[in-house]
Design an enzyme around this catalytic site. Structure first.
Site, PDB file in Angstrom:
ATOM      1  N   GLU A 132       0.767  -1.289  -0.034  1.00 13.95           N
ATOM      2  CA  GLU A 132       0.360  -0.113   0.397  1.00 13.95           C
ATOM      3  C   GLU A 132       0.953   0.956   0.230  1.00 13.95           C
ATOM      4  OE1 GLU A 132      -1.738   2.956   1.598  1.00 13.95           O
ATOM      5  OE2 GLU A 132      -1.383   2.526   3.013  1.00 13.95           O
ATOM      6  N   CYS A 141      -2.404   8.305   4.182  1.00 16.52           N
ATOM      7  CA  CYS A 141      -1.700   8.080   2.703  1.00 16.52           C
ATOM      8  C   CYS A 141      -3.257   8.585   1.691  1.00 16.52           C
ATOM      9  CB  CYS A 141      -1.429   7.223   2.578  1.00 16.52           C
ATOM     10  SG  CYS A 141      -2.784   5.417   3.512  1.00 16.52           S
TER      11      CYS A 141
END
Length: 544
Positions: free
Chosen positions: A296, A330
């Site tokens: 990720e 993020c």
């Protein structure tokens, strides 16, 4: 003595951990403040942990408060290349026993860790996250406490459901699927911004029978230290997870070049992940089996407003989605698309709200934001703000001061260039860039949102028109792995919104779901025939 036959156990049904409010006068507020005072007065020695042994090399790096960078919280011992090799050896030795444990016994370790964290360990991990990563009390609570607890409990339940998936058996045969641990060790590389990610990346593979070499972020070592201690207190055997703080390049070079590398569980920058993938791809001939690669990575997350958007909800989403934890998520909103009819009123209210946000030491619970993580981040974010000032309009915030802590005021930039640098590049800081589009060009705005960024992690659309929601959902189908309708694009909850994105945002293996756990097992099909044939001839072969 006769055999003992037990019933088949079922793990407790997981329920998301309630988020504590820490309101003035509450007992949990007083308890956490007391723990913060104690831990702020300590200088903790953070060792390497290999095979259950604490190793102190004498070669240390200081762990400091981002909001008071002269305040040293601890000294973290740094692993040498030889320690990394020892960690791999320890993981391989532990693999023999740990992978042979029953699922129930492995699950019990993480269920106990969840219960310890929900009670006696809660203040410690929250305080470590607040002090070492400059999270406010609420941001620490939803991350270090609640999300970590949820990962432990829900992963156990997801794993049990996976083990229950078995094939059909025809008459005379019994078919089974065995979910084996991977053959080798898993390399977990975790970021500074979420304690829960640092806890989940090594433990999700471990739950499935794997053993792990864990490289935490250098800027989150205080919370990583206590995560490791929590797992040991829960009964995790030596060598199952080996923590090796140290040089990330040197560590990865050894790990990625090892024959027994079975998988990589990564959260971090797209650039680093691409480099790791390239290294693995170029050396596949050395590995015992193809490593599982789960990552990720970055995000350039959007909020798109339709002319029908609820302005109050939109304003709240920009503030919370863009600036909580200093935009160091993020999933944080960093690009805002607003119709021309909505912008004037929203702009004035956003500017006033942003300029009023309290920024400072997270031990003062009145602050909405703390400091960014370190000097490198501070300089990078400040440079983006200055670029915005020179080539667009900084309409709120726009100041930064690293005198005592790495403080960056929440900043709003307005640009007329749909390809402006701060709309395209990941900043990872409290900077939101707004682009205003003509109301009649809604469909063009959808296309613009989809194509502007290489990332596809999170995004949100605000509209009271169902037709517009349907249009946006279709046009932005691949623009975000986590898509939000009339809500901020942050705050995914384990078991409710499995998290992950595609394109340059990663492999979309959805942490907090069964999808992620399938990557950490290697299935073996077993067919048992009770009455096997004893003649090779088939009926069709008989005489006419």
């Amino acid at each position: 003595m006769g055999a003992v036959f037990g019933g088949r156990r079922r793990v407790p049904v997981p329920v998301n951990e309630p988020v504590r409010a820490y309101a003035p006068g509450a007992a949990e507020r007083a308890s956490l403040k007391a723990r913060l005072d104690v831990m702020a007065g300590e200088t903790v020695e953070i060792p390497i942990v290999i095979g259950g042994r604490a190793i102190r090399t004498g070669r240390t790096l200081p762990v400091v408060m981002p909001h008071d960078h002269r305040h040293v919280l601890g000294q973290c011992h740094q692993a040498s290349p030889e320690h990394v090799r020892q960690a791999i050896d320890a993981a391989m030795i532990a693999h023999r026993e740990w992978s042979a444990w029953s699922f129930d016994d492995r699950a019990a370790v993480f269920l106990k860790a969840a219960d310890l964290l929900s009670t006696s360990w809660r203040d410690t991990l929250n305080a470590a996250t607040m002090l070492g990563q400059s999270k406010t009390v609420f941001q620490a609570e939803i991350d270090a406490a609640c999300e970590t607890i949820d990962f432990f409990r829900f992963n156990v339940a997801f794993a049990q459901d996976l083990l229950d998936e078995q094939p059909v058996s025809d008459r005379g045969i019994w078919n089974q699927v065995e979910y084996r641990a991977l053959e080798g060790f898993v390399y977990a590389v975790t970021p500074f911004n979420f304690t829960a990610i640092a806890a989940n990346l090594p433990t999700a593979p471990a739950l499935m029978g794997n053993t792990v070499v864990w490289k935490p972020s250098a800027t989150a070592m205080l919370s990583a230290h206590y995560v490791m201690q929590l797992l040991e207190a829960a009964g995790l055997p030596p060598g199952v997870i080996n923590m090796v703080p140290g040089d990330p390049i040197a560590t990865s070079e050894i790990v990625l070049g090892h024959r027994d590398l079975a998988g990589v569980h990564f959260t971090g920058s797209t650039t680093v992940f691409n480099s790791m993938w390239k290294t693995i791809g170029a050396t596949t001939n050395i590995y015992r089996s193809y490593p599982r690669i789960v990552g990720e990575t970055g995000g350039k997350d959007f909020i798109l407003a339709h002319p029908s958007a609820d302005v109050d909800a939109l304003l709240t989403a920009v503030i919370r989605g863009g600036f909580e934890f200093q935009g160091q998520k993020c999933s944080a909103a960093s690009r805002l698309y607003v119709p021309r009819s909505v912008w004037p009123g929203l702009r004035d209210r956003l500017t006033a709200t942003i300029d009023a946000l309290a920024v400072g030491d997270v031990r003062d619970f009145r602050n909405f934001m703390g400091a960014v993580i370190d000097r490198r981040a501070f300089d990078r974010i400040a440079a983006y703000i200055e670029y915005g000032r020179a080539h667009a309009s900084v309409i709120a915030g726009g100041t930064a001061d690293a005198t005592n802590g790495y403080f960056v005021r929440p900043t709003l930039i307005e640009t007329t260039d749909p390809s402006f640098k701060t709309l395209e590049e990941e900043i990872f800081g409290p900077v939101v860039t707004a682009y205003v589009y003509d109301d009649a060009r809604w469909e063009e705005a959808l296309e613009l949102v989809d194509r502007t960024s290489p990332y596809a992690l999170t995004g949100a659309v605000f509209s009271q028109s169902r037709e517009a929601v349907v249009q946006a959902s279709a046009a932005l189908r691949y623009a975000a792995g986590n898509f939000y309708i009339n809500d901020k694009p942050t705050g995914a909850v384990v078991g409710q919104q499995p998290f992950g994105g595609a394109r340059a945002s990663g492999t979309n293996d959805k942490a907090g779901s069964q999808l992620n756990l399938t990557r950490w097992v290697s299935a073996r099909t077993v067919k048992e025939t009770f009455n096997p044939p004893r003649d090779y001839r088939y009926p069709f072969m008989g005489d006419e």
